[in-house]
Design a protein around this motif. Sequence first.
Motif, PDB file in Angstrom:
ATOM      1  N   MET A  91       0.806  -1.225  -0.078  1.00  0.00           N
ATOM      2  CA  MET A  91       0.074  -0.015  -0.062  1.00  0.00           C
ATOM      3  C   MET A  91       0.818   1.038  -0.007  1.00  0.00           C
ATOM      4  O   MET A  91       1.947   1.146   0.699  1.00  0.00           O
ATOM      5  N   CYS A  92       0.225   2.309  -0.673  1.00  0.00           N
ATOM      6  CA  CYS A  92       1.267   3.509  -0.571  1.00  0.00           C
ATOM      7  C   CYS A  92       0.246   4.521   0.232  1.00  0.00           C
ATOM      8  O   CYS A  92      -0.942   4.574  -0.005  1.00  0.00           O
ATOM      9  N   SER A  93       1.046   5.431   0.874  1.00  0.00           N
ATOM     10  CA  SER A  93       0.375   6.311   1.673  1.00  0.00           C
ATOM     11  C   SER A  93      -0.209   7.610   0.894  1.00  0.00           C
ATOM     12  O   SER A  93      -1.134   8.288   1.101  1.00  0.00           O
ATOM     13  N   SER A  94       0.277   7.956  -0.407  1.00  0.00           N
ATOM     14  CA  SER A  94       0.017   8.999  -1.108  1.00  0.00           C
ATOM     15  C   SER A  94       0.428   8.715  -2.475  1.00  0.00           C
ATOM     16  O   SER A  94       1.499   8.360  -2.960  1.00  0.00           O
ATOM     17  N   CYS A  95      -0.594   8.566  -3.477  1.00  0.00           N
ATOM     18  CA  CYS A  95      -0.482   8.190  -4.687  1.00  0.00           C
ATOM     19  C   CYS A  95      -1.221   9.132  -5.925  1.00  0.00           C
ATOM     20  O   CYS A  95      -2.540   8.879  -5.965  1.00  0.00           O
ATOM     21  N   PRO A  96      -0.869   9.904  -6.522  1.00  0.00           N
ATOM     22  CA  PRO A  96      -1.449  10.972  -7.293  1.00  0.00           C
ATOM     23  C   PRO A  96      -2.482  10.469  -8.224  1.00  0.00           C
ATOM     24  O   PRO A  96      -3.556  10.630  -8.513  1.00  0.00           O
ATOM     25  N   ALA A  97      -2.168   9.262  -8.996  1.00  0.00           N
ATOM     26  CA  ALA A  97      -2.718   8.557  -9.853  1.00  0.00           C
ATOM     27  C   ALA A  97      -3.961   7.714  -9.302  1.00  0.00           C
ATOM     28  O   ALA A  97      -5.181   7.602  -9.680  1.00  0.00           O
ATOM     29  N   HIS A  98      -4.135   7.647  -7.764  1.00  0.00           N
ATOM     30  CA  HIS A  98      -4.859   7.027  -7.308  1.00  0.00           C
ATOM     31  C   HIS A  98      -5.754   7.736  -6.177  1.00  0.00           C
ATOM     32  O   HIS A  98      -6.813   7.550  -5.427  1.00  0.00           O
ATOM     33  N   GLY A  99      -5.666   9.164  -6.393  1.00  0.00           N
ATOM     34  CA  GLY A  99      -6.394   9.887  -5.561  1.00  0.00           C
ATOM     35  C   GLY A  99      -5.701  10.922  -4.213  1.00  0.00           C
ATOM     36  O   GLY A  99      -4.752  10.898  -4.534  1.00  0.00           O
ATOM     37  N   GLU A 100      -6.589  11.131  -3.456  1.00  0.00           N
ATOM     38  CA  GLU A 100      -5.986  11.857  -2.413  1.00  0.00           C
ATOM     39  C   GLU A 100      -4.979  11.250  -1.454  1.00  0.00           C
ATOM     40  O   GLU A 100      -5.010   9.851  -1.688  1.00  0.00           O
ATOM     41  N   SER A 101      -4.297  11.894  -0.775  1.00  0.00           N
ATOM     42  CA  SER A 101      -3.232  11.400   0.199  1.00  0.00           C
ATOM     43  C   SER A 101      -3.993  10.251   1.095  1.00  0.00           C
ATOM     44  O   SER A 101      -5.023  10.384   1.318  1.00  0.00           O
ATOM     45  N   GLN A 102      -3.196   9.095   1.539  1.00  0.00           N
ATOM     46  CA  GLN A 102      -3.940   8.147   2.444  1.00  0.00           C
ATOM     47  C   GLN A 102      -4.866   7.306   1.656  1.00  0.00           C
ATOM     48  O   GLN A 102      -5.676   6.321   2.174  1.00  0.00           O
ATOM     49  N   THR A 103      -5.000   7.497   0.318  1.00  0.00           N
ATOM     50  CA  THR A 103      -6.080   6.636  -0.333  1.00  0.00           C
ATOM     51  C   THR A 103      -5.043   5.268  -0.717  1.00  0.00           C
ATOM     52  O   THR A 103      -4.163   5.294  -0.977  1.00  0.00           O
ATOM     53  N   PRO A 104      -5.707   4.203  -0.334  1.00  0.00           N
ATOM     54  CA  PRO A 104      -4.871   2.820  -0.540  1.00  0.00           C
ATOM     55  C   PRO A 104      -4.712   2.677  -2.010  1.00  0.00           C
ATOM     56  O   PRO A 104      -5.660   2.722  -3.024  1.00  0.00           O
ATOM     57  N   CYS A 105      -3.425   2.092  -2.415  1.00  0.00           N
ATOM     58  CA  CYS A 105      -3.014   1.725  -3.576  1.00  0.00           C
ATOM     59  C   CYS A 105      -2.436   0.393  -3.618  1.00  0.00           C
ATOM     60  O   CYS A 105      -1.373  -0.245  -3.368  1.00  0.00           O
ATOM     61  N   PRO A 106      -3.386  -0.673  -3.702  1.00  0.00           N
ATOM     62  CA  PRO A 106      -3.163  -2.127  -3.822  1.00  0.00           C
ATOM     63  C   PRO A 106      -1.954  -2.317  -4.706  1.00  0.00           C
ATOM     64  O   PRO A 106      -2.115  -1.820  -5.932  1.00  0.00           O
ATOM     65  N   ALA A 107      -1.247  -3.208  -4.430  1.00  0.00           N
ATOM     66  CA  ALA A 107       0.040  -3.484  -5.325  1.00  0.00           C
ATOM     67  C   ALA A 107      -0.410  -5.027  -5.419  1.00  0.00           C
ATOM     68  O   ALA A 107       0.013  -5.849  -4.538  1.00  0.00           O
ATOM     69  N   TYR A 108      -0.592  -5.607  -6.368  1.00  0.00           N
ATOM     70  CA  TYR A 108      -0.638  -6.942  -6.877  1.00  0.00           C
ATOM     71  C   TYR A 108       0.310  -7.195  -8.147  1.00  0.00           C
ATOM     72  O   TYR A 108       0.351  -6.511  -8.789  1.00  0.00           O
ATOM     73  N   PRO A 109       0.498  -8.458  -8.268  1.00  0.00           N
ATOM     74  CA  PRO A 109       1.249  -8.608  -9.522  1.00  0.00           C
ATOM     75  C   PRO A 109       0.587  -8.433 -10.844  1.00  0.00           C
ATOM     76  O   PRO A 109       1.349  -8.073 -11.722  1.00  0.00           O
ATOM     77  N   SER A 110      -0.720  -8.155 -10.811  1.00  0.00           N
ATOM     78  CA  SER A 110      -1.349  -7.719 -12.178  1.00  0.00           C
ATOM     79  C   SER A 110      -1.298  -6.373 -12.112  1.00  0.00           C
ATOM     80  O   SER A 110      -1.862  -5.611 -13.160  1.00  0.00           O
ATOM     81  N   SER A 111      -1.280  -5.464 -11.142  1.00  0.00           N
ATOM     82  CA  SER A 111      -1.299  -4.072 -11.035  1.00  0.00           C
ATOM     83  C   SER A 111      -0.542  -3.200 -12.101  1.00  0.00           C
ATOM     84  O   SER A 111       0.828  -3.765 -12.465  1.00  0.00           O
ATOM     85  N   CYS A 112      -0.888  -2.409 -12.508  1.00  0.00           N
ATOM     86  CA  CYS A 112      -0.037  -1.482 -13.286  1.00  0.00           C
ATOM     87  C   CYS A 112       1.157  -0.640 -12.639  1.00  0.00           C
ATOM     88  O   CYS A 112       0.888  -0.179 -11.531  1.00  0.00           O
ATOM     89  N   SER A 113       2.266  -0.869 -13.250  1.00  0.00           N
ATOM     90  CA  SER A 113       3.274  -0.090 -12.787  1.00  0.00           C
ATOM     91  C   SER A 113       3.082   1.234 -13.363  1.00  0.00           C
ATOM     92  O   SER A 113       2.330   1.638 -14.011  1.00  0.00           O
ATOM     93  N   ASP A 114       3.917   2.043 -12.669  1.00  0.00           N
ATOM     94  CA  ASP A 114       3.694   3.499 -13.068  1.00  0.00           C
ATOM     95  C   ASP A 114       3.956   3.683 -14.561  1.00  0.00           C
ATOM     96  O   ASP A 114       3.263   4.676 -15.125  1.00  0.00           O
ATOM     97  N   GLU A 115       5.046   3.169 -15.021  1.00  0.00           N
ATOM     98  CA  GLU A 115       5.232   3.172 -16.515  1.00  0.00           C
ATOM     99  C   GLU A 115       4.023   2.692 -17.230  1.00  0.00           C
ATOM    100  O   GLU A 115       3.684   3.396 -18.238  1.00  0.00           O
ATOM    101  N   GLN A 116       3.259   1.641 -16.773  1.00  0.00           N
ATOM    102  CA  GLN A 116       2.330   1.050 -17.766  1.00  0.00           C
ATOM    103  C   GLN A 116       1.248   1.881 -17.578  1.00  0.00           C
ATOM    104  O   GLN A 116       0.462   2.405 -18.526  1.00  0.00           O
ATOM    105  N   TRP A 117       1.054   2.741 -16.343  1.00  0.00           N
ATOM    106  CA  TRP A 117      -0.131   3.603 -16.304  1.00  0.00           C
ATOM    107  C   TRP A 117       0.111   4.878 -17.002  1.00  0.00           C
ATOM    108  O   TRP A 117      -0.819   5.389 -17.619  1.00  0.00           O
ATOM    109  N   ALA A 118       1.305   5.524 -17.234  1.00  0.00           N
ATOM    110  CA  ALA A 118       1.689   6.597 -18.036  1.00  0.00           C
ATOM    111  C   ALA A 118       1.427   6.119 -19.471  1.00  0.00           C
ATOM    112  O   ALA A 118       0.944   7.129 -20.216  1.00  0.00           O
TER     113      ALA A 118
END
Length: 277
Positions: free
Chosen positions: A1-28
């Motif tokens: 989980m990340c505490s702050s992720c601009p792509a996923h919304g406001e600070s403290q928004t959970p950002c689940p990291a699974y093997p299938s999840s987009c990397s930052d490069e994929q999302w870009a």
Amino acid sequence: MCSSCPAHGESQTPCPAYPSSCSDEQWALLEPLLPAPGNTAGKGGRGEKHPRRLVLDAIFYLVRGGIAWRALPTDFPPPTTVYDIFCRWTKAGVWQRIADALRDRIRVRAGRSRTPTAAIIDSQSVRAADTVPAASRGWDNGKKVGGRKRHIATDTMGLLLAVVVTAASTQDRDGAHPLLARLRERFSTITLTWADAGYTGRLVRWAQHVLNLAVTIVKRTDPGFVVLPRRWVIERTLAWISKHRRCVRDYETRPDHHEAMIYIATIMTMSRRLTRA
């Protein structure tokens, strides 16, 4: 989980990291290819409640893991919301457009033209779950499989060009008619297609006279395992698709939803390929 992720919304928004999840490069890479939100033109409508990256990660999680919609983990948006967005984007042809854009980039990176001049076709029968209605399923007597059959076309690099889903009882040459018609409609530059012996006969003549498309049959000549020219490329693509568990068996009520699952599986494969370096 990340505490702050601009792509996923406001600070403290959970950002689940699974093997299938987009990397930052994929999302870009993928974010600009998604459709614009419905109310960006200022004509009313509610804003999107859930971050798009989180929605896309949920869809990728489902396709990779082969789970049911309602079995999505709770750190994703509600399953009904994710399913509704999946249906809306499927109806709008979003998955196909994203796959086309990624394929073009891979071809250009490999020093090829964006538009292919040759294709390979094949089919694969998959078992159907009880969620598939009887009207759109059948029995493939050759493979001893009850369910649906997906007919796909790829370029010579094994990148998906078109897909058509039918009942498993549909003969290969009959399923190839709408597949080749769709291929001709979308790619006027293609003049040659390779296929296996199951497509021999009237399909070859029809494709030549109606679509102006040459179908070359690659026949098996030696017993045992033999790497056949051209055909191994599309067989590898079918293996890539089958790595995604939602595509190992057909769970979709509608054939176009299964087509969408195939496009999503190829999007996941191609986006990783483009961002690997």
